[in-house]
Enzyme design. Structure first.
Site, mmCIF file in Angstrom:
data_model
loop_
_atom_site.group_PDB
_atom_site.id
_atom_site.type_symbol
_atom_site.label_atom_id
_atom_site.label_comp_id
_atom_site.label_asym_id
_atom_site.label_seq_id
_atom_site.Cartn_x
_atom_site.Cartn_y
_atom_site.Cartn_z
ATOM 1 N N HIS A 1 -21.181 36.886 45.338
ATOM 2 C CA HIS A 1 -22.511 37.508 45.229
ATOM 3 C C HIS A 1 -23.618 36.658 45.843
ATOM 4 C CE1 HIS A 1 -22.614 34.823 41.751
ATOM 5 N NE2 HIS A 1 -23.924 34.885 41.840
ATOM 6 N N GLY B 1 -23.296 35.328 48.931
ATOM 7 C CA GLY B 1 -23.193 35.472 50.387
ATOM 8 C C GLY B 1 -24.113 36.586 50.879
ATOM 9 N N SER C 1 -12.407 43.675 57.721
ATOM 10 C CA SER C 1 -13.193 43.330 58.914
ATOM 11 C C SER C 1 -12.644 44.108 60.108
ATOM 12 C CB SER C 1 -13.035 41.834 59.163
ATOM 13 O OG SER C 1 -13.211 41.536 60.521
ATOM 14 N N TYR D 1 -7.413 35.043 60.151
ATOM 15 C CA TYR D 1 -8.355 35.797 59.318
ATOM 16 C C TYR D 1 -7.940 37.266 59.280
ATOM 17 C CZ TYR D 1 -12.820 37.808 57.823
ATOM 18 O OH TYR D 1 -13.802 38.512 57.158
ATOM 19 N N LYS E 1 -6.854 39.697 56.048
ATOM 20 C CA LYS E 1 -7.515 40.956 55.675
ATOM 21 C C LYS E 1 -6.540 42.136 55.713
ATOM 22 C CE LYS E 1 -11.651 39.496 54.710
ATOM 23 N NZ LYS E 1 -12.199 39.666 53.349
ATOM 24 N N ASN F 1 -19.594 43.695 63.058
ATOM 25 C CA ASN F 1 -20.290 42.409 62.933
ATOM 26 C C ASN F 1 -21.569 42.611 62.118
ATOM 27 O OD1 ASN F 1 -18.444 42.169 65.155
ATOM 28 N ND2 ASN F 1 -19.434 40.236 65.632
ATOM 29 N N LEU F 2 -21.639 41.939 60.985
ATOM 30 C CA LEU F 2 -22.807 42.083 60.108
ATOM 31 C C LEU F 2 -23.907 41.114 60.495
ATOM 32 C CD1 LEU F 2 -21.294 42.354 56.539
ATOM 33 C CD2 LEU F 2 -21.697 44.081 58.269
#
Ligand code: GDP
Length: 328
Positions: free
Chosen positions: A24, A26, A119, A148, A152, A177-178
């Protein structure tokens, strides 16, 4: 304010619901905290000091004591292409441990619904664009982010397995991509938007005539503002189960060169871009097919100009903050 979320087929309120958001602190976790606290959700939050998510018995004990009804599993080791290429063991081991503990405890203590954040790197390096959810595991992964990606994919499969074997209502979301408030602006470890934003800002401050962008500028990336992803996750938590994985994207992408120009404009840097081709391009394109989530009624609300301006404000305020080093 208690907002009732209406999706095509349901009404749902988070008010009073015992809701655990892992990670929480991040970028995405804190966007969910902001949004869900406005709706009166009973938020269950545990800092890293209070709960080590990689410790199986600690996670089980915590879930037993706190009994969440809903879980947004956001907590994970994340980073950009360079961090992924440099620390593959940390990404693979860390994420496998964390997600396995959280998902298993969710089943063990009867959590009603869990939304797992994956992702866009789960998809094959070469995939037909826009990439549909059905493309998962149809081809080789991009080499720099393979560890990674595999962590996921394992998380998605774990949600599927618990659903198949035990009937658990566990689903996965696949964001692009955030970027946005709360991002990490580390020069080496950040994702593309934050990395370029910082370099453009530092070049402007130093009065330089150019700044460096990694790769050759031709790969394409879809970017999405973090609050839009948080809203998509809430919609999916509220919606009846139609599928077990959902791409969450805006439906269009930019070349890295276009993105660098957009960011330079927002930062007010008037010089030019130089490309560092010793750095990897990564996947050439990973535009998501968003038709599945659009069918349940979600649309992004924040355009990239506004989103990038907000991100830049966040970066500037971080520079003013004492103890800022963890995000720089
Ligand atoms: P990816 O989408 O999983 O590949 O992860 P990133 O968010 O790290 O984006 C990587 C893409 O952006 C590659 O094409 C990089 O060459 C390019 N890029 C350009 N400048 C930067 C930068 O400063 N940081 C990062 N992370 N990527 C950059």
């Amino acid at each position: 304010m208690n907002e009732i979320i209406s999706t095509k087929n349901s009404t749902f309120s988070f008010a009073g619901k015992r809701t655990w958001i892992t990670g929480h602190r991040g970028m995405l976790g804190s966007a969910l905290v902001r949004s869900l606290s406005k709706e009166g959700a009973n938020l269950l939050l545990a800092s890293r000091q209070e709960l080590d998510l990689s410790n199986q018995s600690a996670v089980h004990d915590w879930v037993d004591q706190n009994r969440p009804e809903l879980i947004f599993h956001v907590g994970a080791k994340v980073g950009g292409i360079h961090a992924n290429a440099t620390y593959p063991a940390d990404f693979l081991y860390g994420n496998l441990m964390i997600q396995t503990n959280v998902i298993d405890a969710a089943h063990h203590y009867g959590v009603k619904k869990l939304v797992f954040v994956a992702s866009n790197c789960i998809y094959p390096a070469i995939a037909a664009q826009p990439i549909s959810e059905d493309s998962i595991m149809t081809g080789p992964l991009e080499n720099n982010i393979r560890s990674y990606a595999i962590s996921k994919i394992a998380g998605i499969e774990l949600c599927r397995a618990y659903r198949k074997q035990y009937g658990c209502n566990f689903i996965s979301v696949i964001p692009p991509n955030l970027y946005g408030p709360g991002d990490n602006y580390h020069l080496q470890h950040s994702h593309v938007v934050a990395g370029i934003l910082r370099r453009a800002h530092e070049a402007k401050q130093a009065g330089k005539r150019e700044f460096v962008v990694w790769g050759d500028g031709t790969p394409r990336r879809e970017i999405l503002y973090v609050d839009d992803v948080a809203e998509a996750m809430k919609c999916l938590m509220a919606a009846p189960m139609t599928h077990d994985m959902f791409n969450v994207g805006c439906g269009y992408d930019f070349s890295i060169a276009e993105l660098a120009n957009l960011i330079a404009e927002v930062v007010g840097f008037e010089g030019s871009v130089v490309y560092d081709t010793s750095k990897p391009n990564g996947t050439m394109g990973k535009l998501l097919d968003n038709s599945r989530i659009q069918a349940i009624g979600w649309r992004p609300k924040v355009d990239e100009k506004t989103g990038l301006q907000n991100a830049y404000k966040d970066f500037l305020s971080l520079l003013e903050t004492p103890n800022r080093s963890s995000r720089l």
